[in-house]
Design a protein around this motif. Structure first.
Motif, PDB file in Angstrom:
ATOM      1  N   ASP A  68     -94.939 -67.115  88.377  1.00  0.00           N
ATOM      2  CA  ASP A  68     -93.908 -66.657  87.440  1.00  0.00           C
ATOM      3  C   ASP A  68     -94.285 -65.272  87.049  1.00  0.00           C
ATOM      4  O   ASP A  68     -94.922 -64.651  87.524  1.00  0.00           O
ATOM      5  N   GLY A  69     -93.243 -64.638  86.414  1.00  0.00           N
ATOM      6  CA  GLY A  69     -93.316 -63.326  86.099  1.00  0.00           C
ATOM      7  C   GLY A  69     -93.249 -62.284  86.955  1.00  0.00           C
ATOM      8  O   GLY A  69     -92.100 -62.578  87.788  1.00  0.00           O
ATOM      9  N   VAL A  70     -93.781 -61.066  86.883  1.00  0.00           N
ATOM     10  CA  VAL A  70     -93.504 -59.816  87.689  1.00  0.00           C
ATOM     11  C   VAL A  70     -94.558 -59.730  88.506  1.00  0.00           C
ATOM     12  O   VAL A  70     -95.931 -59.807  88.374  1.00  0.00           O
ATOM     13  N   ILE A  71     -94.513 -59.196  89.844  1.00  0.00           N
ATOM     14  CA  ILE A  71     -95.474 -58.831  90.563  1.00  0.00           C
ATOM     15  C   ILE A  71     -95.229 -57.312  90.915  1.00  0.00           C
ATOM     16  O   ILE A  71     -93.913 -57.098  91.348  1.00  0.00           O
ATOM     17  N   ARG A  72     -95.954 -56.369  90.810  1.00  0.00           N
ATOM     18  CA  ARG A  72     -95.783 -54.906  91.072  1.00  0.00           C
ATOM     19  C   ARG A  72     -96.884 -54.629  91.939  1.00  0.00           C
ATOM     20  O   ARG A  72     -97.835 -54.523  91.896  1.00  0.00           O
ATOM     21  N   VAL A  73     -96.265 -53.730  92.939  1.00  0.00           N
ATOM     22  CA  VAL A  73     -96.989 -53.318  94.311  1.00  0.00           C
ATOM     23  C   VAL A  73     -97.245 -51.783  93.847  1.00  0.00           C
ATOM     24  O   VAL A  73     -96.127 -50.886  93.538  1.00  0.00           O
ATOM     25  N   GLU A  74     -98.484 -51.286  93.974  1.00  0.00           N
ATOM     26  CA  GLU A  74     -98.672 -49.926  93.816  1.00  0.00           C
ATOM     27  C   GLU A  74     -99.272 -49.213  95.288  1.00  0.00           C
ATOM     28  O   GLU A  74    -100.421 -49.848  95.791  1.00  0.00           O
ATOM     29  N   LEU A  75     -98.760 -48.241  95.653  1.00  0.00           N
ATOM     30  CA  LEU A  75     -99.333 -47.697  96.954  1.00  0.00           C
ATOM     31  C   LEU A  75    -100.316 -46.544  96.632  1.00  0.00           C
ATOM     32  O   LEU A  75    -100.012 -45.732  96.022  1.00  0.00           O
ATOM     33  N   LEU A  76    -101.443 -46.505  97.169  1.00  0.00           N
ATOM     34  CA  LEU A  76    -102.639 -45.720  96.772  1.00  0.00           C
ATOM     35  C   LEU A  76    -102.922 -44.719  97.872  1.00  0.00           C
ATOM     36  O   LEU A  76    -102.532 -44.934  99.137  1.00  0.00           O
ATOM     37  N   ASP A  77    -103.188 -43.399  97.572  1.00  0.00           N
ATOM     38  CA  ASP A  77    -103.776 -42.585  98.377  1.00  0.00           C
ATOM     39  C   ASP A  77    -102.512 -41.982  99.691  1.00  0.00           C
ATOM     40  O   ASP A  77    -102.835 -41.748 100.609  1.00  0.00           O
ATOM     41  N   GLY A  78    -101.497 -41.987  99.001  1.00  0.00           N
ATOM     42  CA  GLY A  78    -100.312 -41.796  99.977  1.00  0.00           C
ATOM     43  C   GLY A  78     -99.901 -42.655 101.116  1.00  0.00           C
ATOM     44  O   GLY A  78     -99.348 -42.240 102.132  1.00  0.00           O
ATOM     45  N   TYR A  79    -100.575 -43.760 101.034  1.00  0.00           N
ATOM     46  CA  TYR A  79    -100.154 -44.608 102.325  1.00  0.00           C
ATOM     47  C   TYR A  79     -98.910 -45.088 101.967  1.00  0.00           C
ATOM     48  O   TYR A  79     -98.408 -45.700 101.070  1.00  0.00           O
ATOM     49  N   LEU A  80     -98.211 -45.163 103.246  1.00  0.00           N
ATOM     50  CA  LEU A  80     -96.725 -45.686 103.333  1.00  0.00           C
ATOM     51  C   LEU A  80     -96.952 -46.799 104.408  1.00  0.00           C
ATOM     52  O   LEU A  80     -96.967 -46.733 105.639  1.00  0.00           O
ATOM     53  N   PRO A  81     -96.702 -48.259 104.160  1.00  0.00           N
ATOM     54  CA  PRO A  81     -96.515 -49.001 105.101  1.00  0.00           C
ATOM     55  C   PRO A  81     -95.554 -48.805 106.259  1.00  0.00           C
ATOM     56  O   PRO A  81     -94.452 -48.438 106.095  1.00  0.00           O
ATOM     57  N   GLY A  82     -95.912 -49.226 107.375  1.00  0.00           N
ATOM     58  CA  GLY A  82     -94.771 -48.908 108.486  1.00  0.00           C
ATOM     59  C   GLY A  82     -94.143 -50.470 108.716  1.00  0.00           C
ATOM     60  O   GLY A  82     -94.580 -51.417 108.395  1.00  0.00           O
ATOM     61  N   VAL A  83     -93.067 -50.362 109.413  1.00  0.00           N
ATOM     62  CA  VAL A  83     -92.183 -51.899 109.786  1.00  0.00           C
ATOM     63  C   VAL A  83     -93.169 -52.652 110.480  1.00  0.00           C
ATOM     64  O   VAL A  83     -93.762 -52.519 111.439  1.00  0.00           O
TER      65      VAL A  83
END
Length: 304
Positions: free
Chosen positions: A144-159
């Motif tokens: 329940d509640g919130v999940i928050r995602v933080e991207l580190l060191d300039g990382y950008l996930p690809g498709v």
């Protein structure tokens, strides 16, 4: 309160109130029952043993530390750090949970509950094990509640990149809200529950309107949305693109909008967050999306 190296302190019953607390390496702090105010917080280098207790104040675990959970334990403020959680009880987080200092694999032997007021913070710095937060829970997890995602060191996930951020023996519930999941205007980190053999939560990078994560926005995605139309308890791979649990006309609109954005373009690549390519259909097939939207509007009127 300071429990020195290799020393122990046990409180049975009653309530503890301190300005701050510290448990040294190989030290032991046992709190059995009661409602305990840790003030500015507890820094744990040893073992914090809890049984049927309520904890106010942040708790930070150093590498090699542990929290032993017996009975029901409620944490009303942020629990963070590298410490593992052991024991046969249930740890309820209702004031924040941030595993690791940077990406980390955290083992939790107890059951876990995330309350309505909790925010679970997950950090991603890559798609290989060890480069993203992962919780391995030996018993049941209730979400329940919130999940928050933080991207580190300039990382950008690809498709197509995916991250098994919670693995548990059993799962109940879903997070009421997700935050920080937009990687680019086109790419979203999608929360998927009990997906691909992983009981718990998997995050997978997809493009708006692509229900089956094949990198195409096409008639297959329209068919998935159509097959799940007006059904509740749906997820992204059922055509629910706005995370409201229902595949409806708004989700068909997402497909239509994605199609309309590529009108005037030939079939070709759409750049992902890591520079990868995503194939889009010929603009002429947008007529199919229009047909589905037309049918959806009819279904909507019928069900009123």
């Amino acid at each position: 309160l300071h429990v020195p190296y290799s020393r122990g302190l046990m409180l049975t019953g009653g309530d503890l109130k301190v300005g701050s607390a510290r448990v040294g390496g190989s030290g032991l702090l046992q709190l059995f029952g009661g409602h305990h105010d840790l003030g500015d917080g507890l820094m744990n280098y040893g073992l914090l043993a809890l049984e049927n207790a309520v904890i106010d104040g942040p708790v930070v675990g150093a590498s090699g530390s542990a929290i032993s959970v017996l009975g029901d334990i409620q944490f009303n403020e942020l629990v963070s750090g590298l410490g593992e959680i052991e024991g046969s009880g249930t740890a309820l987080f209702d004031g924040g949970h941030s595993p690791g200092h940077g990406p980390a694999d955290i083992s939790i032997a107890s059951s876990v509950g995330y309350g309505a007021g909790n925010t679970l913070t997950i950090e991603l710095a890559g798609n290989m094990p060890g480069y993203y937060d992962r919780l391995v829970i030996g018993q049941k997890v209730v979400l329940d509640g919130v999940i928050r995602v933080e991207l580190l060191d300039g990382y950008l996930p690809g498709v197509g990149d995916q991250f098994e951020v919670i693995s548990a023996a059993l799962r109940d519930g879903v997070f009421s809200r997700v935050a920080g999941t937009e990687v680019t205007p086109e790419i979203t980190l999608v929360p998927l529950y009990d997906f691909g053999g992983n009981i718990g939560l998997t995050l997978k990078a997809g493009i708006q309107g692509d229900a089956n994560f094949d990198g195409l926005i096409d008639i297959t995605d329209l068919g998935i949305a159509g097959a799940n139309f007006n059904m509740t308890g749906r997820e992204w791979d059922d055509g629910d693109f706005n995370f409201d649990g229902v595949t409806d006309v708004d989700d068909l609109g997402v497909i239509g909008a994605a199609w309309s954005q590529i009108q005037g373009l030939s079939s070709g690549p759409l750049s992902g967050g890591d520079g990868s390519s995503v194939v889009v259909p010929e603009p002429g097939t947008f007529a199919c999306a229009g047909m589905w939207l037309f049918l959806a509007s009819i279904f909507r009127r019928i069900h009123r």
